[in-house]
Write a protein that holds these residues in place. Structure first.
Motif, PDB file in Angstrom:
ATOM      1  N   LYS A 336      55.866  -3.276  66.051  1.00 28.32           N
ATOM      2  CA  LYS A 336      54.570  -3.318  66.758  1.00 28.32           C
ATOM      3  C   LYS A 336      54.543  -2.370  67.945  1.00 28.32           C
ATOM      4  CE  LYS A 336      53.123  -8.072  65.803  1.00 28.32           C
ATOM      5  NZ  LYS A 336      53.517  -9.426  66.200  1.00 28.32           N
ATOM      6  N   ASP A 337      55.699  -2.211  68.606  1.00 27.73           N
ATOM      7  CA  ASP A 337      55.709  -1.350  69.800  1.00 27.73           C
ATOM      8  C   ASP A 337      55.909   0.122  69.446  1.00 27.73           C
ATOM      9  OD1 ASP A 337      58.225  -1.769  68.938  1.00 27.73           O
ATOM     10  OD2 ASP A 337      58.977  -2.705  70.766  1.00 27.73           O
ATOM     11  N   ASP A 338      55.509   0.497  68.199  1.00 19.24           N
ATOM     12  CA  ASP A 338      55.494   1.904  67.791  1.00 19.24           C
ATOM     13  C   ASP A 338      56.849   2.592  67.799  1.00 19.24           C
ATOM     14  OD1 ASP A 338      53.099   2.416  66.824  1.00 19.24           O
ATOM     15  OD2 ASP A 338      52.166   3.056  68.695  1.00 19.24           O
ATOM     16  N   ILE A 339      57.854   1.887  67.316  1.00 17.06           N
ATOM     17  CA  ILE A 339      59.143   2.565  67.116  1.00 17.06           C
ATOM     18  C   ILE A 339      59.413   2.598  65.615  1.00 17.06           C
ATOM     19  CG2 ILE A 339      61.600   2.556  67.643  1.00 17.06           C
ATOM     20  CD1 ILE A 339      61.042   1.089  70.181  1.00 17.06           C
ATOM     21  N   VAL A 340      59.853   3.761  65.112  1.00 16.57           N
ATOM     22  CA  VAL A 340      60.227   3.875  63.699  1.00 16.57           C
ATOM     23  C   VAL A 340      61.744   4.025  63.631  1.00 16.57           C
ATOM     24  CG1 VAL A 340      60.025   5.261  61.612  1.00 16.57           C
ATOM     25  CG2 VAL A 340      58.064   4.991  63.112  1.00 16.57           C
ATOM     26  N   TYR A 341      62.370   3.239  62.766  1.00 11.57           N
ATOM     27  CA  TYR A 341      63.815   3.317  62.579  1.00 11.57           C
ATOM     28  C   TYR A 341      64.095   3.787  61.159  1.00 11.57           C
ATOM     29  CZ  TYR A 341      63.792   0.080  66.579  1.00 11.57           C
ATOM     30  OH  TYR A 341      63.593  -0.520  67.805  1.00 11.57           O
ATOM     31  N   VAL A 342      65.062   4.709  60.989  1.00 11.85           N
ATOM     32  CA  VAL A 342      65.546   5.063  59.644  1.00 11.85           C
ATOM     33  C   VAL A 342      67.062   4.952  59.702  1.00 11.85           C
ATOM     34  CG1 VAL A 342      65.692   6.832  57.858  1.00 11.85           C
ATOM     35  CG2 VAL A 342      63.682   6.746  59.333  1.00 11.85           C
ATOM     36  N   ALA A 343      67.678   4.261  58.754  1.00 10.56           N
ATOM     37  CA  ALA A 343      69.134   4.109  58.803  1.00 10.56           C
ATOM     38  C   ALA A 343      69.699   3.945  57.409  1.00 10.56           C
ATOM     39  CB  ALA A 343      69.490   2.896  59.663  1.00 10.56           C
ATOM     40  N   SER A 344      71.025   4.186  57.297  1.00 11.53           N
ATOM     41  CA  SER A 344      71.697   4.008  56.004  1.00 11.53           C
ATOM     42  C   SER A 344      71.788   2.531  55.629  1.00 11.53           C
ATOM     43  CB  SER A 344      73.113   4.572  56.054  1.00 11.53           C
ATOM     44  OG  SER A 344      73.049   5.956  56.250  1.00 11.53           O
ATOM     45  N   GLU A 345      71.670   1.657  56.627  1.00 12.02           N
ATOM     46  CA  GLU A 345      71.744   0.226  56.337  1.00 12.02           C
ATOM     47  C   GLU A 345      70.717  -0.504  57.184  1.00 12.02           C
ATOM     48  OE1 GLU A 345      75.465  -1.738  56.632  1.00 12.02           O
ATOM     49  OE2 GLU A 345      76.488  -0.361  55.267  1.00 12.02           O
TER      50      GLU A 345
END
Length: 1488
Positions: A336-345
């Motif tokens: 909701k606070d506009d953070i995008v996460y991309v991770a291997s796990e």
């Protein structure tokens, strides 16, 4: 993330970790203030993170060079800041090489535009690299980053140490709008500080398989690249690649070049790492402009191919993309606070689930980017559409790209029989080549198969002439990256190739599309002709003959130089196509043909070195090419296409010969027309090429071209430098003149008076008297049978003499022992009984060989205390307990064997886990002494196999949990053993279920195996097995048997020495196998560093095999390799024969030890100084260099016996131990009670439930437990969650999971649901990872949400319901049932030979995504099928509370017609799939 990375021998020096972020100006300005400097002008200041030399004096010199370059460029150095670090926490090995780390601040006064500031910094860095390259400290200076936007902090550190080491990272003032974090596990280069990631633009998890070719092509581009943004300074940017860097570093510099030349990061990634856009259902309908973009660039930039998750940023955009096969996990979520996460796990960061508004995963070829200035996030198709719409690529292609239309094959012969024969003789064909290779391909349209291994001498040791191609061995993927399955996953592969000039990639325009496109590199005469007639190409034909009238010496060299000059001149005059041709009106005795591979390689290398390679393509028009390996060599060394004119003529001659006509007329052979015969031949070549590419994990022929994916055995450095520059040739060999002599020996055959009327048979494939020497020959097997059956010492001595007097056959025959000690009496030497404990037999599957052979070998090894290997395919539990009912050598338990004793056990101590997972159940795993992970097989490394239906008897089907008569496909080593971190995970899984079993990893010798083995040792393997290329096989394509893999002598030497250099040798037992026949072989392997020794083919020979070499036909005359009852009854062997053989071998070892003056094997293992070169005159060359095998880098700290006796490596503290320490749970397992528990779980808790399942399986077997463990886990589960479950285990996960959920489960129930309060719709979210249910043999799985790639791969009997999957769903499935209530990816049901799938297709897009090779697609018409589907969905809704499932049940009549049922042939008659099934029983009134 620590478990995804590698660690050195000190368990403390990471292979690398690092973080990239935007520049923390507040932090740096604060420092400037303390130094009395004014605040930095952020728009015009570059920040460099520099690794400087350790030594004070060198550091000062390096700084002077840097400052000088900056000031010459008009830049001002504002200050140097030593980066504050905490050195005390760095590992020992990393500390030794730790650089001096400083930040440099520079002002760029003359540029106003921020892109120009970045360009100026890029040029400065390139100039600094060039200026320092010749300095003694040149290798120690490295810029992690130099930019006005981003900075990189990295090092040889473990994950959690990074933040403690760099004190800046703990500072409150360090803020950034993004961060890219990477943890490295190195397998293709040894770890160094500069190779830690992220690089300057990207972090790369994966492997670029085509790196050698990419480097060559980037070097070729140096001359032609230009762009106005560089203002004429392009030459200062060279070189673009660095052969010393890792593959990731080179990909980074290619991307950086494109970016600094004005491309956006997402566009650069699409050009370098394109997706598999051909036959892509979604793209072709909705986004044709994206296809045009890829097509336009295909002819200009060869793809950097291989598994890759790439995270990239230039400080303005940050993004992630995945390779075309989706071979690395990538999950993303948004809050909701506009953070995008991309991770291997998932689960790598603590996360409040209620704030998550989106959860997804990147699929194959997908991309996600975020604009850091505007804050917008773009998902896959938005990114690509935007990039592809920037230019009218489609129009440019239509106007400029030309296609060659297929031309019909000739319908009549061009030469008479005698001329064909003369050509075949001159160009080196043998009767085997014509009959076994060309004619098989022409009649069947596929490559010929054969069996047993390659037991003839390597080409340079042979006394017979070989074609140049035979000196090359194909490389193959192992551990660092996966091979592809070209049959079931061909959709990502392509043989297309573009011919003509490749334009300047930095500028975009219609002229770059002016090329000719070929659908494949195999041309017939007519197609070559129409290509040569294309006016824009200005074709130049260069004849490839050399002249020996003035003598042979030097003539080949002279002619090659002339050909290169001729090619050079033609290209400078505007020719875009060079045809190297050995076609001529008539053959002349004094003008032999140059080996075409030498000509192609030499011209290719010459043009690269002269900056002309981009301007023209090379095509070979040759008589010297007929097998798939030969095509692959030509393409790998630079040819874009090949016209095999003599092979095609041979096909035509064969079809018109009386023999063929009669066979077809009598129905002995399928009838083919003369055109079909040639078409079949070309089809077989193309399929073979796909397979050779796929072994290395390469999808595109355009990336394979010029990639040199070969090793050379037996060519000297002058030949390599001339034509094969960059390929490995460790042992030297033939010079150019010697090569000329060998070519001539073929050539003269065509002109001598007594020219035979038919082709000679060299005996390279089949043994024949008078032909090439074969290591496994009838005489040898007769002598061996006599020795072991009569137990005669004298007969064994004759067998030994036979081996000692044989022609040179393997590398070790060129070596002999020398000793510095006096001999000792044999009584002082360790007894045979302790030597035989080091012996193992090969992994031969029950299925390839008969039950009798398999059990006889196991019993013999158990009597000796050695180890036999189950091979792939499980094991009958009846074999696990010792026999107590033997009378007169017979036992009712194993009635088909003779020569038994009470106390014998037929169990295999080593149980194999291969990529097919057949028969791998929890009970199988817990009853093993050792577990072997089969990565590759010597006879066909990089390939899978197939057990034909006729070999799958009821007994074998029972062991493998499949149906009798249905073929069983073993995929290539893929799925969960395709990368080092996944292999480390599988090793962890096996240690988890059976903590008492040592885990071994089986590799095949090839250059670079040492670094791979170091990776495997870091992955916690207990044993590494090195196989030679000469291992046996039940069935394999001839080209794989002959042309892949290397000799174990080199593989073992490299592995042993690399492990010692990295301090890892004590961690692992080294085992070696491949063509072992005697005690001499054992001693050779010992001296080169091996602790244990494997015997394969020879163990079969000792139990009765007569080397008929027809294993692949199921007709073995002595019942060794057949499943036919009547042949198995002839099996002659008894366990005692094999026991005798191994005792003889051990006695031979003792005798030699005594003679050398050593008391035990421990004293000579790794002592290469006991070896010396033997003076054997080889016929072809005296230039072989064996120093590689006799060199020594030191000894391990422990003796071989200490290494072999160490404890099994542990997984450390695991969650399962906490569960098993709970008295309530112990009681429930012991006394079969019911118990319920709830447990918190994190992503570092891997293979959870595996240890519990092992305890249950050991006590109760796969089905005997009647208690119930109801375990609920809350959180993000680590990899392999709920692996190897047994019946009675009911597991519920509330949260999410990573890859390999339910791997190998055999029963029980597994439910995965998202957390209670979420901000997303569960049916839209990815909740479990890739490759779930791999090899499952039972149980039920209910997942509320979507799964990743390869869901239910190789599922045998499990039932599953899920709300969506990625690509390759139900791949290789052989049983069970899968229901998908949502969208699936491409290639559904590839290789699916059993089981059923039900897929909901709401938008009518499913049909184009199904692989229709095996399965039939139908609506769910059978009442039993409707019931099965409905009851599974009912159970699913009850267990998961799925809204989607509930909606389907509510509107059942509306939804049922939207389901498709996928039915393989083996299920067509089941009541669930056959609507007529019921109707046949009860005819309805309307039909009466």
């Amino acid at each position: 993330m620590e478990h995804r990375g590698g660690c050195g021998a000190d368990n403390d020096s990471g292979d690398g970790s690092g973080v990239m972020s935007s520049i923390p100006w507040d932090l740096y300005n604060n420092w400037a203030k303390q130094q009395g400097l004014p605040p930095f002008d952020t728009a015009k200041t570059g920040v460099g993170m520099v690794f400087l030399p350790r030594d004070e004096k060198s550091m000062i010199e390096a700084k002077q060079v840097i400052t000088k370059v900056f000031s010459d460029e008009g830049l001002e150095v504002l200050g140097w800041r030593p980066v504050p670090t905490n050195v005390s926490i760095v590992g020992r090995n990393a500390k030794e090489t730790m650089p001096n780390i400083q930040l440099v601040f520079v002002r760029v006064p003359h540029e106003d535009n921020s892109e120009d500031v970045e360009r100026e910094l890029y040029i400065s860095r390139k100039l600094i690299e060039r200026a320092s390259s010749s300095a003694p400290w040149g290798d120690e200076l490295y810029f992690c980053s130099l930019s006005s936007r981003t900075v990189v902090y990295k090092g040889m550190l473990r994950s959690e140490v990074l933040g403690q080491f760099y004190l800046d990272l703990q500072d409150e003032l360090y803020t950034s709008s993004f961060a890219i974090y990477h943890r490295r596990y190195s397998t293709n280069t040894s770890p160094r500080w500069p190779l830690a990631q992220p690089m300057r633009l990207l972090g790369h998890n994966g492997e670029i398989n085509t790196i050698q070719g990419n480097l060559n092509w980037m070097q070729s581009r140096e001359a032609t690249l230009q762009s106005p943004v560089w203002r004429g300074r392009e030459h200062e940017l060279r070189p673009f690649g660095n052969p010393k860097g890792s593959d990731s570093a080179n990909l980074d510099s290619a991307a950086e070049l494109m970016l600094r030349s004005g491309r956006s990061p997402d566009e650069a990634m699409m050009i370098l790492v394109p997706e598999a856009y051909k036959n892509h259902p979604t793209l072709s309908i909705k986004y044709p402009e994206v296809i045009d973009f890829y097509d336009y660039y295909k002819g200009q930039m060869e793809a950097w191919d291989g598994p890759a998750l790439l995270l990239f940023s230039d400080g303005k955009t940050v993004g992630a993309c995945l390779d075309r096969n989706g071979l690395r996990p990538a999950r993303y979520w948004r809050t909701k606070d506009d953070i995008v996460y991309v991770a291997s796990e998932v689960g790598v960061l603590p996360m409040d689930e209620s704030k998550v508004i989106m959860k997804g995963r990147l699929g194959p070829g997908m991309m996600i980017t975020a604009d850091l200035l505007s804050g917008q996030v773009f998902e896959n198709t938005e990114v690509k559409k935007r990039v592809a719409s920037a230019n009218p690529y489609g129009d440019w292609l239509k106007q400029n790209m030309r296609n060659i239309k297929p031309v019909n094959f000739f319908a009549s012969v061009l030469m008479d029989t005698e001329t064909v024969l003369r050509h075949q003789q001159a160009f080196g064909y043998s009767s085997e080549d014509v009959q076994m290779v060309i004619e098989t391909m022409a009649s069947q349209g596929k490559e010929p198969t054969f069996c047993m291994g390659d037991d003839i001498p390597l080409a340079f040791m042979s006394s017979r002439p070989h074609m140049l191609f035979d000196y090359f061995k194909q490389r193959f993927a192992q551990v660092t990256n996966p091979p592809i399955d070209p049959l079931r996953e061909g959709l990502v592969m392509s043989l297309e190739v573009n011919i003509g000039k490749r334009g300047n990639i930095l500028e975009v325009g219609p002229e770059n599309a002016a090329q000719v496109m070929l659908s494949s590199p195999v041309l017939n005469e007519g197609e070559l002709d129409s290509l040569m007639k294309d006016p824009a190409l200005k074709t130049k034909v260069i004849s490839t003959y050399f002249d020996i009238r003035k003598g042979l010496d030097g003539s080949l060299d002279r002619m090659i130089k002339l050909i290169c000059e001729e090619a050079d001149a033609a290209v400078r005059n505007g020719s875009q196509l060079l045809v190297l041709s050995d076609r001529s009106e008539s053959l002349e005795p004094t003008r032999p043909a140059i080996p075409i591979l030498l000509a192609v390689g030499a011209v290719h290398q010459h043009l690269i070195q002269n900056g002309l390679r981009m301007s023209a393509s090379i095509v070979a028009d040759t008589a010297q090419c007929f097998s798939t390996h030969q095509f692959a060599c030509l393409i790998g060394y630079g040819a874009s296409a090949v016209c095999p004119y003599l092979a095609l003529e041979t096909c035509r001659q064969w079809r018109l010969s009386n023999k063929t006509v009669n066979l077809m007329r009598n129905g002995k052979m399928p009838t083919v027309t003369i055109e079909q015969a040639q078409r079949n031949f070309c089809k077989a070549v193309k399929a073979g090429l796909m397979k050779i590419l796929s072994k290395m994990g390469i999808s595109l022929l355009s990336s394979y071209c010029g990639a040199q994916i070969f090793e050379i055995y037996g060519l000297g450095q002058d030949v390599v430098d001339l034509a094969f520059c960059g390929s490995v040739s460790k042992i030297g060999g033939l010079t150019l003149d010697e090569l000329g002599r060998e070519t001539l020996s073929f050539w003269v055959k065509a002109f001598s008076e007594d020219t035979a009327k038919r082709l000679e048979n060299f005996g390279f494939i089949q043994f024949r008297p008078g032909g090439e020497y074969h290591g496994n020959n009838p005489e040898m097997s007769k002598l061996l049978h006599k020795a072991v059956r009569e137990k005669s010492d004298n007969a064994y001595t004759i067998y030994q003499q036979h081996l000692a007097n044989r022609p040179v056959n393997v590398l070790r025959d060129l070596l002999e022992f020398k000793s510095d000690r006096a001999s000792i009496p044999i009584g002082k030497v360790e007894p045979a009984s302790s030597i035989v404990e080091r012996f193992c037999t090969g992994g031969m599957s029950l299925g390839a060989i008969s039950r009798e052979t398999h059990e006889a070998i196991a019993i013999a090894m158990n009597r000796l205390g050695g180890k036999s290997n189950s091979g792939e395919g499980g094991e009958d539990p009846i074999r696990w307990s010792p026999l107590t009912d033997v009378e007169d050598g017979y036992s009712p338990t194993l009635p088909h064997l003779k020569g038994l004793q009470n106390g014998d056990t037929a169990t295999s101590a080593i149980k194999q886990v291969a990529s097919g997972r057949f028969g791998v159940t929890p009970t199988f795993l817990v009853n093993a002494e050792q577990l072997e992970i089969k990565i590759a097989q010597g006879a066909k490394p990089g390939e899978g196999g197939q057990l034909p239906g006729k070999k799958v008897s009821a007994y074998i089907a029972r062991l493998r949990n499949s149906k009798p008569g249905v073929p069983l496909i073993s995929p290539p080593p893929h799925h969960d053993i395709y990368s080092i971190e996944d292999l480390a995970q599988l090793i962890f899984d096996l240690h988890q279920i059976n903590p008492r079993a040592k885990v071994s990893v089986k590799l095949v010798a090839e250059a670079g195996i040492g670094t791979v083995a170091s990776g495997v040792a870091k992955g916690n393997a207990d044993i590494i097995q090195i196989s030679g290329h000469d291992g046996g096989t039940g069935a394999s394509p001839i080209s794989s048997i002959k042309h892949a893999g290397g000799p174990w002598e080199l593989g073992l030497t490299e592995t042993h020495q690399t492990l010692i250099q990295n301090g890892l040798r004590e961690r692992v037992i080294l085992r070696v196998d491949g063509g072992f026949k005697s005690g001499f072989d054992v001693l050779m392997a010992a001296v080169m560093g091996a602790d244990e020794y494997g015997f394969g083919s020879v163990a079969m020979i000792a139990t009765g095999c007569v080397m008929a070499r027809i294993c692949h036909t199921n007709n073995c005359p002595v019942g060794v390799a057949s499943q036919r009852e009547e042949l198995r009854a002839r099996f002659p062997g008894v366990p005692g024969d094999l026991v005798n053989y191994f005792l003889y071998v051990a006695e031979e070892v003792r005798a030699t030890l005594a003679q050398l003056g050593y008391e035990k094997l421990d004293d000579i293992i790794g002592r290469t100084e006991l070896l010396k070169a033997k003076h054997i005159p080889l016929m072809k060359t005296q230039n072989v260099n064996l120093s590689y095998m006799t060199s020594n880098v030191g000894m391990p700290a422990w003796s071989s016996t200490q290494i072999r006796n160490q404890e099994v490596h542990t997984n450390g503290p695991v969650l399962d131990e906490t569960i098993l320490a709970d008295p309530v749970i112990v009681d429930a397992i012991e006394n079969e009670k019911e118990v319920s528990k709830t447990i918190q779980i994190y992503n570092v808790d891997r293979a959870v439930c595996g240890r519990v399942a092992g305890v249950i399986a050991k006590k109760y077997g796969d089905t005997g437990f009647s208690g119930q463990l109801n375990l609920t886990f809350v959180g993000s589960a680590g990899q392999s969650f709920a692996c190897f479950l047994t019946p009675g285990m009911n597991i519920r996960l509330v949260g999410e999971a990573n890859d390999y959920v339910g791997k190998g489960m055999a029963g029980g129930e597994l439910v995965v649901v998202p957390a209670e309060t979420t901000g997303f719709r569960p049916e839209d979210a990815a909740i479990v990872g890739n490759t779930c249910l791999y090899g499952a043999t039972g149980g039920q799985v209910f997942v509320r949400g979507k799964a990743g790639e390869r869901f239910a791969v190789r599922n045998s009997l499990a039932y599953a319901v899920v709300e969506g999957t990625g690509d390759h769903c139900c791949e290789y499935m052989t049983g069970g049932c899968v229901v998908v209530l949502g969208k699936v990816g491409r290639n559904v049901a590839a290789g699916m030979t059993g089981g059923l799938a039900y897929i909901l297709d709401e938008d009518g897009t499913l049909i184009s995504k199904v692989n229709k090779e095996i399965v039939k697609i139908q609506r769910v018409n059978a009442p039993a099928g409707q019931m099965q589907l409905k009851s599974l969905i009912e159970t699913y809704v009850e267990k998961t509370g799925s809204e989607k499932g509930a909606a389907i049940l509510q509107e059942w009549e509306a939804y049922l017609p939207l389901f498709w049922q996928l039915v393989p042939p083996s299920e067509e008659d089941t009541p669930e799939a056959c609507a007529e099934f019921e109707r046949v029983k009860t005819k309805s009134p309307s039909q009466k």
